[in-house]
Scaffold this motif. Structure first.
Motif, PDB file in Angstrom:
ATOM      1  N   LYS A   1       0.843  -1.193   0.000  1.00 57.67           N
ATOM      2  CA  LYS A   1       0.000   0.000   0.000  1.00 57.67           C
ATOM      3  C   LYS A   1       0.881   1.248   0.000  1.00 57.67           C
ATOM      4  O   LYS A   1       1.917   1.298   0.648  1.00 57.67           O
ATOM      5  CB  LYS A   1      -0.925   0.009   1.202  1.00 57.67           C
ATOM      6  N   VAL A   2       0.431   2.234  -0.736  1.00 56.46           N
ATOM      7  CA  VAL A   2       1.150   3.497  -0.846  1.00 56.46           C
ATOM      8  C   VAL A   2       0.699   4.425   0.273  1.00 56.46           C
ATOM      9  O   VAL A   2      -0.501   4.526   0.550  1.00 56.46           O
ATOM     10  CB  VAL A   2       0.855   4.143  -2.225  1.00 56.46           C
ATOM     11  N   ASP A   3       1.634   5.105   0.895  1.00 62.47           N
ATOM     12  CA  ASP A   3       1.296   6.077   1.932  1.00 62.47           C
ATOM     13  C   ASP A   3       0.778   7.335   1.247  1.00 62.47           C
ATOM     14  O   ASP A   3       1.531   8.073   0.606  1.00 62.47           O
ATOM     15  CB  ASP A   3       2.521   6.397   2.784  1.00 62.47           C
ATOM     16  N   LEU A   4      -0.503   7.576   1.362  1.00 59.07           N
ATOM     17  CA  LEU A   4      -1.132   8.700   0.686  1.00 59.07           C
ATOM     18  C   LEU A   4      -1.231   9.942   1.570  1.00 59.07           C
ATOM     19  O   LEU A   4      -1.678  10.998   1.111  1.00 59.07           O
ATOM     20  CB  LEU A   4      -2.542   8.293   0.224  1.00 59.07           C
ATOM     21  N   SER A   5      -0.822   9.847   2.801  1.00 57.88           N
ATOM     22  CA  SER A   5      -1.025  10.932   3.757  1.00 57.88           C
ATOM     23  C   SER A   5      -0.272  12.205   3.394  1.00 57.88           C
ATOM     24  O   SER A   5      -0.687  13.301   3.778  1.00 57.88           O
ATOM     25  CB  SER A   5      -0.641  10.484   5.166  1.00 57.88           C
ATOM     26  N   THR A   6       0.806  12.091   2.624  1.00 56.57           N
ATOM     27  CA  THR A   6       1.589  13.280   2.288  1.00 56.57           C
ATOM     28  C   THR A   6       1.270  13.833   0.898  1.00 56.57           C
ATOM     29  O   THR A   6       1.835  14.846   0.501  1.00 56.57           O
ATOM     30  CB  THR A   6       3.096  12.965   2.358  1.00 56.57           C
ATOM     31  N   TRP A   7       0.380  13.179   0.170  1.00 55.28           N
ATOM     32  CA  TRP A   7       0.058  13.604  -1.186  1.00 55.28           C
ATOM     33  C   TRP A   7      -0.904  14.784  -1.168  1.00 55.28           C
ATOM     34  O   TRP A   7      -1.799  14.869  -0.325  1.00 55.28           O
ATOM     35  CB  TRP A   7      -0.570  12.455  -1.958  1.00 55.28           C
ATOM     36  N   ASN A   8      -0.767  15.665  -2.161  1.00 55.79           N
ATOM     37  CA  ASN A   8      -1.727  16.762  -2.274  1.00 55.79           C
ATOM     38  C   ASN A   8      -2.958  16.271  -3.036  1.00 55.79           C
ATOM     39  O   ASN A   8      -2.971  15.181  -3.608  1.00 55.79           O
ATOM     40  CB  ASN A   8      -1.104  18.003  -2.923  1.00 55.79           C
ATOM     41  N   ILE A   9      -3.992  17.084  -3.048  1.00 54.55           N
ATOM     42  CA  ILE A   9      -5.273  16.684  -3.642  1.00 54.55           C
ATOM     43  C   ILE A   9      -5.128  16.377  -5.125  1.00 54.55           C
ATOM     44  O   ILE A   9      -5.677  15.386  -5.617  1.00 54.55           O
ATOM     45  CB  ILE A   9      -6.339  17.775  -3.399  1.00 54.55           C
ATOM     46  N   GLU A  10      -4.391  17.204  -5.855  1.00 50.86           N
ATOM     47  CA  GLU A  10      -4.233  16.988  -7.294  1.00 50.86           C
ATOM     48  C   GLU A  10      -3.550  15.655  -7.580  1.00 50.86           C
ATOM     49  O   GLU A  10      -3.952  14.919  -8.490  1.00 50.86           O
ATOM     50  CB  GLU A  10      -3.437  18.129  -7.934  1.00 50.86           C
ATOM     51  N   ASP A  11      -2.524  15.340  -6.800  1.00 48.77           N
ATOM     52  CA  ASP A  11      -1.831  14.065  -6.986  1.00 48.77           C
ATOM     53  C   ASP A  11      -2.742  12.886  -6.655  1.00 48.77           C
ATOM     54  O   ASP A  11      -2.714  11.853  -7.331  1.00 48.77           O
ATOM     55  CB  ASP A  11      -0.563  13.999  -6.130  1.00 48.77           C
ATOM     56  N   LEU A  12      -3.558  13.040  -5.623  1.00 53.36           N
ATOM     57  CA  LEU A  12      -4.501  11.980  -5.250  1.00 53.36           C
ATOM     58  C   LEU A  12      -5.534  11.765  -6.351  1.00 53.36           C
ATOM     59  O   LEU A  12      -5.862  10.618  -6.690  1.00 53.36           O
ATOM     60  CB  LEU A  12      -5.193  12.315  -3.929  1.00 53.36           C
ATOM     61  N   GLU A  13      -6.032  12.852  -6.926  1.00 51.47           N
ATOM     62  CA  GLU A  13      -7.001  12.733  -8.011  1.00 51.47           C
ATOM     63  C   GLU A  13      -6.384  12.055  -9.232  1.00 51.47           C
ATOM     64  O   GLU A  13      -7.019  11.207  -9.867  1.00 51.47           O
ATOM     65  CB  GLU A  13      -7.555  14.116  -8.372  1.00 51.47           C
ATOM     66  N   GLU A  14      -5.136  12.411  -9.543  1.00 52.55           N
ATOM     67  CA  GLU A  14      -4.449  11.771 -10.671  1.00 52.55           C
ATOM     68  C   GLU A  14      -4.207  10.291 -10.386  1.00 52.55           C
ATOM     69  O   GLU A  14      -4.372   9.436 -11.262  1.00 52.55           O
ATOM     70  CB  GLU A  14      -3.119  12.469 -10.950  1.00 52.55           C
ATOM     71  N   TYR A  15      -3.858   9.976  -9.158  1.00 59.65           N
ATOM     72  CA  TYR A  15      -3.643   8.585  -8.747  1.00 59.65           C
ATOM     73  C   TYR A  15      -4.928   7.777  -8.917  1.00 59.65           C
ATOM     74  O   TYR A  15      -4.905   6.658  -9.433  1.00 59.65           O
ATOM     75  CB  TYR A  15      -3.169   8.570  -7.286  1.00 59.65           C
ATOM     76  N   ILE A  16      -6.048   8.361  -8.512  1.00 66.71           N
ATOM     77  CA  ILE A  16      -7.341   7.691  -8.662  1.00 66.71           C
ATOM     78  C   ILE A  16      -7.638   7.424 -10.129  1.00 66.71           C
ATOM     79  O   ILE A  16      -8.066   6.324 -10.497  1.00 66.71           O
ATOM     80  CB  ILE A  16      -8.464   8.519  -8.004  1.00 66.71           C
ATOM     81  N   GLU A  17      -7.424   8.415 -10.984  1.00 69.41           N
ATOM     82  CA  GLU A  17      -7.676   8.233 -12.417  1.00 69.41           C
ATOM     83  C   GLU A  17      -6.778   7.142 -12.995  1.00 69.41           C
ATOM     84  O   GLU A  17      -7.225   6.320 -13.803  1.00 69.41           O
ATOM     85  CB  GLU A  17      -7.483   9.548 -13.171  1.00 69.41           C
ATOM     86  N   ASN A  18      -5.529   7.107 -12.569  1.00 68.71           N
ATOM     87  CA  ASN A  18      -4.611   6.055 -13.033  1.00 68.71           C
ATOM     88  C   ASN A  18      -5.061   4.681 -12.566  1.00 68.71           C
ATOM     89  O   ASN A  18      -4.984   3.704 -13.314  1.00 68.71           O
ATOM     90  CB  ASN A  18      -3.179   6.332 -12.567  1.00 68.71           C
ATOM     91  N   MET A  19      -5.537   4.596 -11.340  1.00 74.49           N
ATOM     92  CA  MET A  19      -6.015   3.316 -10.811  1.00 74.49           C
ATOM     93  C   MET A  19      -7.285   2.871 -11.536  1.00 74.49           C
ATOM     94  O   MET A  19      -7.452   1.682 -11.826  1.00 74.49           O
ATOM     95  CB  MET A  19      -6.280   3.408  -9.303  1.00 74.49           C
ATOM     96  N   LYS A  20      -8.173   3.803 -11.863  1.00 72.46           N
ATOM     97  CA  LYS A  20      -9.374   3.465 -12.625  1.00 72.46           C
ATOM     98  C   LYS A  20      -9.001   2.907 -13.998  1.00 72.46           C
ATOM     99  O   LYS A  20      -9.595   1.924 -14.454  1.00 72.46           O
ATOM    100  CB  LYS A  20     -10.281   4.690 -12.779  1.00 72.46           C
TER     101      LYS A  20
END
Length: 62
Positions: A17-36
Motif C-alpha cells: 500500500k502506498v502512503d497517501l497521507s503526504t500527497w496533495n489533492i491533485e496528486d490523489l485525483e491523478e492517482y485515482i484516475e490512473n487506478m481506474k
C-alpha cells in the motif's frame, strides 16, 4: 485430466500500500484516475482470458 490454464500463470502478489497521507489533492485525483484506468485494463485482460478459455472448452467438448 483437465488442465486449468490459470494454474500455469504466475501468481502476482498485491503491491504494498502506498502512503497517501503526504500527497496533495491533485496528486490523489491523478492517482485515482490512473487506478481506474488500471482496473479497466485488468477487466479487459480477464474478459480476454475468459473468452479464450470458453473457446478452448467448446473446442475440446466435441
Amino acid at each position: 485430466m483437465t488442465v486449468d490454464f490459470e494454474d500455469l500463470e504466475p501468481k502476482n502478489k498485491l503491491r504494498k500500500k502506498v502512503d497517501l497521507s503526504t500527497w496533495n489533492i491533485e496528486d490523489l485525483e491523478e492517482y485515482i484516475e490512473n487506478m481506474k484506468a488500471e482496473i479497466v485494463r485488468a477487466e479487459a485482460a480477464i474478459a480476454e482470458k475468459q473468452s479464450v478459455s470458453s473457446a478452448a472448452e467448446s473446442l475440446f467438448k466435441r
